[in-house]
Design a protein around this motif. Structure first.
Motif, PDB file in Angstrom:
ATOM      1  N   ASN A  34     -32.809 -21.851  -6.900  1.00 42.06           N
ATOM      2  CA  ASN A  34     -33.657 -20.856  -6.246  1.00 42.06           C
ATOM      3  C   ASN A  34     -34.474 -20.184  -7.358  1.00 42.06           C
ATOM      4  OD1 ASN A  34     -34.697 -18.670  -4.847  1.00 42.06           O
ATOM      5  ND2 ASN A  34     -32.714 -17.898  -4.130  1.00 42.06           N
ATOM      6  N   LEU A  35     -35.766 -20.504  -7.403  1.00 37.26           N
ATOM      7  CA  LEU A  35     -36.616 -19.973  -8.471  1.00 37.26           C
ATOM      8  C   LEU A  35     -37.275 -18.664  -8.051  1.00 37.26           C
ATOM      9  CD1 LEU A  35     -36.452 -23.150  -9.038  1.00 37.26           C
ATOM     10  CD2 LEU A  35     -38.375 -22.716 -10.543  1.00 37.26           C
ATOM     11  N   VAL A  36     -36.996 -17.633  -8.814  1.00 29.50           N
ATOM     12  CA  VAL A  36     -37.481 -16.298  -8.468  1.00 29.50           C
ATOM     13  C   VAL A  36     -38.259 -15.710  -9.647  1.00 29.50           C
ATOM     14  CG1 VAL A  36     -35.644 -15.780  -6.815  1.00 29.50           C
ATOM     15  CG2 VAL A  36     -35.269 -15.338  -9.231  1.00 29.50           C
ATOM     16  N   SER A  37     -39.204 -14.840  -9.332  1.00 27.79           N
ATOM     17  CA  SER A  37     -39.983 -14.183 -10.382  1.00 27.79           C
ATOM     18  C   SER A  37     -40.937 -13.200  -9.736  1.00 27.79           C
ATOM     19  CB  SER A  37     -40.809 -15.199 -11.175  1.00 27.79           C
ATOM     20  OG  SER A  37     -41.958 -15.558 -10.435  1.00 27.79           O
ATOM     21  N   SER A  38     -41.666 -12.453 -10.571  1.00 29.14           N
ATOM     22  CA  SER A  38     -42.756 -11.656 -10.029  1.00 29.14           C
ATOM     23  C   SER A  38     -43.950 -12.591  -9.792  1.00 29.14           C
ATOM     24  CB  SER A  38     -43.111 -10.522 -10.998  1.00 29.14           C
ATOM     25  OG  SER A  38     -43.241 -11.021 -12.299  1.00 29.14           O
ATOM     26  N   ASN A 122     -41.617 -11.950  -6.178  1.00 33.96           N
ATOM     27  CA  ASN A 122     -41.128 -10.606  -5.877  1.00 33.96           C
ATOM     28  C   ASN A 122     -39.784 -10.478  -6.591  1.00 33.96           C
ATOM     29  OD1 ASN A 122     -39.787  -8.428  -4.644  1.00 33.96           O
ATOM     30  ND2 ASN A 122     -40.452  -8.940  -2.588  1.00 33.96           N
ATOM     31  N   LEU A 123     -39.622  -9.445  -7.396  1.00 31.46           N
ATOM     32  CA  LEU A 123     -38.366  -9.336  -8.156  1.00 31.46           C
ATOM     33  C   LEU A 123     -37.316  -8.456  -7.468  1.00 31.46           C
ATOM     34  CD1 LEU A 123     -39.454  -9.161 -11.919  1.00 31.46           C
ATOM     35  CD2 LEU A 123     -38.137 -10.955 -10.798  1.00 31.46           C
ATOM     36  N   VAL A 124     -37.603  -8.018  -6.247  1.00 29.64           N
ATOM     37  CA  VAL A 124     -36.627  -7.160  -5.569  1.00 29.64           C
ATOM     38  C   VAL A 124     -35.950  -7.897  -4.405  1.00 29.64           C
ATOM     39  CG1 VAL A 124     -36.217  -4.948  -4.431  1.00 29.64           C
ATOM     40  CG2 VAL A 124     -37.945  -5.109  -6.215  1.00 29.64           C
TER      41      VAL A 124
END
Lengths: 224, 128
Positions: A34-38, A122-124
Motif C-alpha cells: 500500500n503506497l502512501v504519501s502526500s 494524503n498523509l492523514v
C-alpha cells in the motif's frame, strides 16, 4: 437507564474486508504493498519506473486511487503494468477495503507476483484504513521537508519502509537525509529507509532489491 | 473528511445494538485515540448531522479522548506520548509497542429502560 459496554471498532467492517483480501492474496503468494504519501511526492513516477524496469522479471499489477481522473492509471498502462485497475474516489480522501475488494474482482491473483496499490495522495486519512496489504510503504520527497515524519506520525508509524524520492534535487533543498531518518525512527523504530531518484534512476536498484527480497519471503510464506 | 464515513459505521453499530435489544439508545460514549487520525470535533459534527437520517433522534454522542500509551519491550517502562517521539522515555529504546491510543470504538451505550416504540428493524436502507 441501562449502560451497556459495547467496545466495537468503527473500523470493524473495513478490517474484516481487509482480512479477506489479505488471505486471498496470501494463498497465491502475492506481495501486496500500500503506497502512501502526500500529493506530488512521486508515487506514480516510482511505480512507472518499477513497472518499466521489473516487468520482464516479476508480474506486477497496480490498483491506482485518484480523487479525479485516470491520469495515473494511464501512465502505468503505458509503462506496461500487467493490469491497471483505476479507482476514482470522487473526492474521498483515501482508499478503503471495499474499493479494493471491488477492484480485485478483475484481477487474477494466480497470475501475479506483486500487487502495488497506489493510495490517494494524503498523509492523514489513508493511514488507518487497512487494505489487506502486507506492508505500507511511505514515499517522501526531499522538497517536502525532513520533519514530515514528526508532523504525520500515524503514517510513518504504520509504514514498514520509507522511500525518500527526488534525491537529484537535494542540493537545492534544505533537506537533511540524516534528519529525516532520525525523525522517522523516533516515530517508528522499525522503519527501513531507502533514497531514490525516479528521474536519474539513482538508488532504484536498492528499491528493486527490497521488492525482490519481500516477494521471495512472501512466496516462501516467511514473516516479513 | 473521513470522519463522515466513520460516523456512518458508528451509527450502524448503535442501530444494531439498539435493534437487537429493542431499546431506545440515549447516549453513546466513543473512545477516540490520539493516534486514530480522527478529529473528535469533526467526528462529533459528522455524527450529529447524520444521526437523524439514520433513525437516531435525541441521542447524545460523547467523545472520550485516549492518550497514546506505550510499553517498552526492553525495560518494561510504560509511558504516555504527547508529541511525535515514541522512543522509550526511560531508556530511549525504539523497541516499543503501543498499548492504546489508536482506537476508535463505540465504548458504551446507555439505553432508556422502556422498549423502542418503532420497529426493531434498522430504519434505513444501506445504499452503498
Amino acid at each position: 437507564m441501562t449502560k451497556v459496554t459495547v467496545n466495537k471498532s468503527a473500523r470493524q467492517e473495513n478490517d474484516e474486508l481487509a482480512a479477506v483480501i489479505r488471505q486471498r492474496l496470501a494463498e497465491h503468494g502475492v506481495l501486496t504493498l500500500n503506497l502512501v504519501s502526500s500529493p506530488g511526492s512521486g508515487k506514480t513516477s516510482l511505480l512507472e519506473r518499477t513497472v518499466r524496469d521489473l516487468s520482464g522479471e516479476l508480474r506486477l499489477a497496480t490498483i491506482v486511487g485518484d480523487v479525479q481522473t485516470e491520469r495515473d492509471a494511464e501512465r502505468l498502462r503505458e509503462a506496461g503494468a500487467l493490469l491497471v485497475q483505476p479507482i476514482t474516489t470522487g473526492g474521498l480522501c483515501h482508499l478503503d477495503a471495499r474499493m479494493v475488494t471491488a477492484a480485485l474482482e478483475r484481477l487474477d491473483p494466480e497470475s501475479l507476483d506483486i500487487l502495488l496499490i497506489e493510495n490517494v495522495g494524503n498523509l492523514v486519512c489513508p493511514s488507518s484504513y487497512d487494505l489487506g496489504e502486507d506492508m505500507k510503504v511511505v514515499i517522501i520527497s526531499v522538497t517536502e521537508g525532513d520533519d514530515k515524519p514528526l508532523k504525520y506520525p500515524g503514517m510513518f508509524r504504520r509504514s514498514s519502509l520509507m522511500v525518500i524520492n527526488k534525491t537529484d534535487l537535494l542540493d537545492h533543498c534544505d533537506f537533511e537525509m540524516d534528519a529525516v531518518v532520525t525523525n522517522a525512527r523516533k516515530v517508528n523504530g522499525n522503519i527501513e529507509s531507502l533514497a531514490v531518484s525516479c528521474r536519474s534512476g539513482e538508488g532504484l536498484d536498492s528499491w528493486y532489491d527490497w521488492l525482490r527480497t519481500q516477494h521471495e519471503r512472501k512466496r516462501r510464506k516467511e514473516p516479513a | 473528511m473521513h470522519e463522515f464515513d466513520l460516523a456512518r459505521s458508528i451509527l450502524d453499530i448503535v442501530n444494531q445494538e439498539a435493534s437487537s435489544r429493542g431499546l431506545q439508545p440515549m447516549a453513546v460514549e466513543i473512545t477516540v485515540g490520539r493516534m486514530s487520525d480522527v478529529v473528535p470535533e469533526a467526528l462529533s459534527f459528522a455524527l450529529d448531522t447524520q444521526a437523524a437520517e439514520r433513525g437516531l433522534v435525541g441521542v447524545t454522542f460523547n467523545m472520550c479522548p485516549v492518550p497514546v500509551t506505550m510499553l517498552c519491550r526492553r525495560c518494561g517502562h510504560e509511558y504516555e506520548v504527547a508529541d511525535s517521539d515514541f522512543t522509550c522515555s526511560g531508556c530511549r529504546s525504539t523497541d516499543v509497542e503501543m498499548i492504546s491510543g489508536d482506537e476508535l470504538e463505540v465504548a458504551t451505550i446507555e439505553f432508556e429502560d422502556r422498549p423502542c416504540e418503532t420497529s426493531q428493524e434498522t430504519p434505513y436502507e444501506d445504499t452503498v
